[in-house]
Design a protein around this motif. Structure first.
Motif, mmCIF file in Angstrom:
data_model
loop_
_atom_site.group_PDB
_atom_site.id
_atom_site.type_symbol
_atom_site.label_atom_id
_atom_site.label_comp_id
_atom_site.label_asym_id
_atom_site.label_seq_id
_atom_site.Cartn_x
_atom_site.Cartn_y
_atom_site.Cartn_z
ATOM 1 N N GLU A 1 0.840 -1.194 0.000
ATOM 2 C CA GLU A 1 0.000 0.000 0.000
ATOM 3 C C GLU A 1 0.875 1.243 0.000
ATOM 4 O OE1 GLU A 1 -3.134 0.194 2.824
ATOM 5 O OE2 GLU A 1 -3.763 -1.900 2.529
ATOM 6 N N SER A 2 0.728 2.055 -1.036
ATOM 7 C CA SER A 2 1.465 3.320 -1.110
ATOM 8 C C SER A 2 0.883 4.303 -0.096
ATOM 9 C CB SER A 2 1.362 3.905 -2.514
ATOM 10 O OG SER A 2 1.899 3.019 -3.479
ATOM 11 N N LEU A 3 1.756 5.066 0.540
ATOM 12 C CA LEU A 3 1.302 6.028 1.536
ATOM 13 C C LEU A 3 0.799 7.306 0.880
ATOM 14 C CD1 LEU A 3 4.149 5.591 4.201
ATOM 15 C CD2 LEU A 3 1.863 4.581 4.203
ATOM 16 N N ALA A 4 1.428 7.700 -0.201
ATOM 17 C CA ALA A 4 1.063 8.961 -0.862
ATOM 18 C C ALA A 4 -0.116 8.761 -1.815
ATOM 19 C CB ALA A 4 2.262 9.515 -1.613
ATOM 20 N N ARG A 5 -1.016 9.723 -1.849
ATOM 21 C CA ARG A 5 -2.189 9.616 -2.722
ATOM 22 C C ARG A 5 -1.788 9.593 -4.193
ATOM 23 N NH1 ARG A 5 -6.253 12.785 -5.291
ATOM 24 N NH2 ARG A 5 -8.326 11.804 -5.070
ATOM 25 N N LEU B 1 1.040 11.643 -14.418
ATOM 26 C CA LEU B 1 0.827 10.759 -13.261
ATOM 27 C C LEU B 1 2.079 9.973 -12.880
ATOM 28 C CD1 LEU B 1 -2.703 9.292 -14.148
ATOM 29 C CD2 LEU B 1 -2.162 11.217 -12.637
ATOM 30 N N VAL B 2 3.053 9.939 -13.768
ATOM 31 C CA VAL B 2 4.239 9.095 -13.512
ATOM 32 C C VAL B 2 5.523 9.915 -13.623
ATOM 33 C CG1 VAL B 2 3.250 6.842 -14.047
ATOM 34 C CG2 VAL B 2 4.028 8.301 -15.911
ATOM 35 N N GLN B 3 5.508 11.100 -13.040
ATOM 36 C CA GLN B 3 6.699 11.948 -13.046
ATOM 37 C C GLN B 3 7.669 11.572 -11.921
ATOM 38 O OE1 GLN B 3 7.366 14.560 -15.525
ATOM 39 N NE2 GLN B 3 5.910 13.074 -16.332
ATOM 40 N N ASN B 4 7.124 11.252 -10.763
ATOM 41 C CA ASN B 4 7.973 10.926 -9.609
ATOM 42 C C ASN B 4 8.419 9.463 -9.652
ATOM 43 O OD1 ASN B 4 7.456 13.531 -8.613
ATOM 44 N ND2 ASN B 4 5.617 12.815 -7.534
ATOM 45 N N THR B 5 9.588 9.190 -9.104
ATOM 46 C CA THR B 5 10.097 7.820 -9.051
ATOM 47 C C THR B 5 9.153 6.913 -8.275
ATOM 48 O OG1 THR B 5 12.390 8.581 -9.181
ATOM 49 C CG2 THR B 5 12.035 6.367 -8.315
ATOM 50 N N CYS B 6 8.604 7.413 -7.172
ATOM 51 C CA CYS B 6 7.693 6.598 -6.364
ATOM 52 C C CYS B 6 6.428 6.248 -7.150
ATOM 53 C CB CYS B 6 7.338 7.313 -5.068
ATOM 54 S SG CYS B 6 6.648 8.978 -5.311
ATOM 55 N N LYS C 1 6.275 5.978 -10.424
ATOM 56 C CA LYS C 1 6.661 5.004 -11.447
ATOM 57 C C LYS C 1 6.668 3.595 -10.863
ATOM 58 C CE LYS C 1 9.498 8.214 -14.153
ATOM 59 N NZ LYS C 1 10.859 8.579 -14.605
ATOM 60 N N ARG C 2 7.151 3.471 -9.640
ATOM 61 C CA ARG C 2 7.139 2.165 -8.967
ATOM 62 C C ARG C 2 5.707 1.657 -8.798
ATOM 63 N NH1 ARG C 2 11.959 0.910 -6.072
ATOM 64 N NH2 ARG C 2 13.504 2.581 -6.150
ATOM 65 N N ALA C 3 4.831 2.562 -8.354
ATOM 66 C CA ALA C 3 3.425 2.196 -8.141
ATOM 67 C C ALA C 3 2.757 1.834 -9.467
ATOM 68 C CB ALA C 3 2.687 3.349 -7.471
ATOM 69 N N PHE C 4 3.054 2.594 -10.512
ATOM 70 C CA PHE C 4 2.512 2.325 -11.844
ATOM 71 C C PHE C 4 2.897 0.918 -12.318
ATOM 72 C CE2 PHE C 4 3.617 2.046 -16.331
ATOM 73 C CZ PHE C 4 2.423 2.367 -16.955
ATOM 74 N N LEU C 5 4.181 0.573 -12.169
ATOM 75 C CA LEU C 5 4.643 -0.753 -12.596
ATOM 76 C C LEU C 5 4.002 -1.851 -11.755
ATOM 77 C CD1 LEU C 5 8.445 -0.094 -13.273
ATOM 78 C CD2 LEU C 5 6.619 -0.413 -14.948
ATOM 79 N N ARG C 6 3.776 -1.580 -10.493
ATOM 80 C CA ARG C 6 3.100 -2.555 -9.636
ATOM 81 C C ARG C 6 1.690 -2.824 -10.152
ATOM 82 N NH1 ARG C 6 4.706 -0.634 -5.105
ATOM 83 N NH2 ARG C 6 3.011 0.830 -4.690
ATOM 84 N N GLY C 7 0.968 -1.760 -10.473
ATOM 85 C CA GLY C 7 -0.383 -1.927 -10.999
ATOM 86 C C GLY C 7 -0.401 -2.633 -12.341
ATOM 87 N N ALA C 8 0.547 -2.271 -13.224
ATOM 88 C CA ALA C 8 0.607 -2.895 -14.555
ATOM 89 C C ALA C 8 0.895 -4.379 -14.445
ATOM 90 C CB ALA C 8 1.669 -2.202 -15.399
ATOM 91 N N PHE C 9 1.795 -4.752 -13.524
ATOM 92 C CA PHE C 9 2.129 -6.174 -13.389
ATOM 93 C C PHE C 9 0.961 -6.958 -12.801
ATOM 94 C CE2 PHE C 9 3.762 -9.942 -11.296
ATOM 95 C CZ PHE C 9 4.541 -10.491 -12.318
ATOM 96 N N ILE C 10 0.301 -6.396 -11.799
ATOM 97 C CA ILE C 10 -0.852 -7.081 -11.204
ATOM 98 C C ILE C 10 -1.909 -7.352 -12.270
ATOM 99 C CG2 ILE C 10 -2.809 -6.805 -9.618
ATOM 100 C CD1 ILE C 10 -0.922 -5.326 -7.721
ATOM 101 N N ALA C 11 -2.150 -6.361 -13.136
ATOM 102 C CA ALA C 11 -3.218 -6.479 -14.128
ATOM 103 C C ALA C 11 -2.856 -7.339 -15.320
ATOM 104 C CB ALA C 11 -3.628 -5.088 -14.606
ATOM 105 N N ALA C 12 -1.594 -7.275 -15.777
ATOM 106 C CA ALA C 12 -1.265 -7.931 -17.057
ATOM 107 C C ALA C 12 0.093 -8.617 -17.068
ATOM 108 C CB ALA C 12 -1.311 -6.894 -18.186
ATOM 109 N N GLY C 13 0.669 -8.829 -15.890
ATOM 110 C CA GLY C 13 2.014 -9.391 -15.842
ATOM 111 C C GLY C 13 2.052 -10.858 -15.470
ATOM 112 N N SER C 14 3.192 -11.466 -15.722
ATOM 113 C CA SER C 14 3.458 -12.841 -15.280
ATOM 114 C C SER C 14 4.963 -13.020 -15.177
ATOM 115 C CB SER C 14 2.862 -13.866 -16.262
ATOM 116 O OG SER C 14 3.497 -13.775 -17.519
ATOM 117 N N VAL C 15 5.378 -13.935 -14.324
ATOM 118 C CA VAL C 15 6.795 -14.247 -14.185
ATOM 119 C C VAL C 15 6.938 -15.751 -14.026
ATOM 120 C CG1 VAL C 15 6.717 -13.797 -11.676
ATOM 121 C CG2 VAL C 15 8.919 -13.806 -12.873
ATOM 122 N N ALA C 16 7.858 -16.330 -14.765
ATOM 123 C CA ALA C 16 8.051 -17.776 -14.734
ATOM 124 C C ALA C 16 8.692 -18.214 -13.421
ATOM 125 C CB ALA C 16 8.928 -18.210 -15.913
ATOM 126 N N ASN C 17 8.430 -19.453 -13.043
ATOM 127 C CA ASN C 17 9.112 -20.039 -11.892
ATOM 128 C C ASN C 17 10.613 -20.056 -12.181
ATOM 129 O OD1 ASN C 17 10.251 -21.759 -9.948
ATOM 130 N ND2 ASN C 17 8.400 -23.000 -9.805
#
Length: 318
Positions: free
Chosen positions: A15-19, A124-129, A131-147
């Protein structure tokens, strides 16, 4: 549970602290799973449709926490036992819809269209924090990682080439090498290098999965290193045995066809030692001589014996 599911479950709990970070994360989820639809009276509502429970849960959490929206959730189960369910998250209340669409910059303050789906506005993705949150959302929605036991491969598959380029750009801003390929109707942003996948997991906040991945990677690297060393030593032993066999064959040829009487004392001594100790390394043979010599000296004498044997074969027409 698959390794990919474990990663998503861990990210769901982050959970990100910043809105502004929460908005960036939701914007990625919304771009990949969300829809803006019209009702009969002309009002619009928001719908997030997914077969992934984690996406539905994360969307619900972000809508409640960030926008305090009134939410309706409908879950459907298919009749087939192996089939996945589907989840629909709705926001109907007008002020909530306008608040959300303005926050993710789909519309401006006057209600006019500003951005579009499926994209995320660059503001919406100017700050480094963020960008991290954006990638988290993108991976949850459409990502996968192999074993990692099987392969090193992480990907995010989207329908828009422009959105895929945006995801790749944000990933590379963290010095992670990501590439894009087209697969059927999808644009796939992928990472193949194990250490780079570790960096991505760290960026998105999947630290438990990162440790699991690293443990597997370390074990695999140690195993591969040991295998390489064993293979190298086996190859060296094979070369040593083959060389010793040729040396013994040459010495026996000289012994049978000429004898050792015409050899110098040094050649005679090393020839007899090699016959007596066929498996000994050159350095050990050198230490057994009356006047010990080094490995290179032993090798020089054995080469001379080989030359003599080859010359004798040529003279004999063999």
């Amino acid at each position: 549970m698959s390794f990919s599911s474990k990663v998503k479950e861990e990210l769901r709990k982050q959970e990100s602290l910043a809105r502004h970070c929460c908005i960036a994360e939701f914007a990625a989820l919304f771009a990949l799973s969300g829809q803006v639809k019209k009702m009969g009276n002309g009002d619009v509502y928001i719908k997030i449709q997914t077969e992934n429970l984690t996406v539905a849960q994360k969307s619900y959490i972000l809508l409640k926490k960030t926008f305090r929206a009134r939410i309706e959730v409908i879950a459907r189960r298919h009749n087939l036992p192996a089939a996945a369910g589907s989840y629909s998250v709705y926001v109907f209340r007008k002020r909530d819809v306008l608040n959300i669409l303005q926050a993710v910059k789909i519309i401006d303050g006057q209600g006019k269209q500003w951005g579009s789906l499926p994209e995320v506005h660059y503001l919406l993705v100017q700050n480094t924090c963020c960008k991290r949150a954006f990638l988290r959302g993108a991976f949850i929605a459409a990502g996968s990682v192999a074993n990692p036991e099987k392969a090193y491969h992480l990907e995010i598959a989207v329908l828009s080439g422009k959105f895929a380029a945006q995801i790749r750009e944000i990933i590379t801003s963290f010095m992670i090498d990501a590439k894009i390929i087209e697969r059927k109707k999808y644009y796939v942003v992928y990472i193949k290098e194990g250490s780079q996948i570790v960096d991505f997991l760290n960026v998105t906040g999947a630290h438990i999965a990162l440790m699991d991945f690293e443990n597997v990677r370390i074990v695999k690297e140690v195993r591969n290193s040991v295998n390489r060393q064993v293979n190298c030593e086996t190859a060296n032993i094979g070369k040593t045995v083959a060389a010793a066999s040729r040396q013994i064959e040459d010495i026996k040829y000289i012994q049978c066809n000429m004898g050792f009487g015409k050899l110098t004392e040094g050649l005679k001594e090393i020839a007899m030692l090699r016959l007596e100790y066929p498996e000994s390394p050159l350095q050990e043979l050198g230490s057994m001589l009356g006047r010990p010599i080094g490995k290179s000296g032993v090798n020089h004498r054995l080469r001379k014996l080989s030359d003599i044997a080859n010359q004798m074969r040529e003279e004999a027409g063999e």
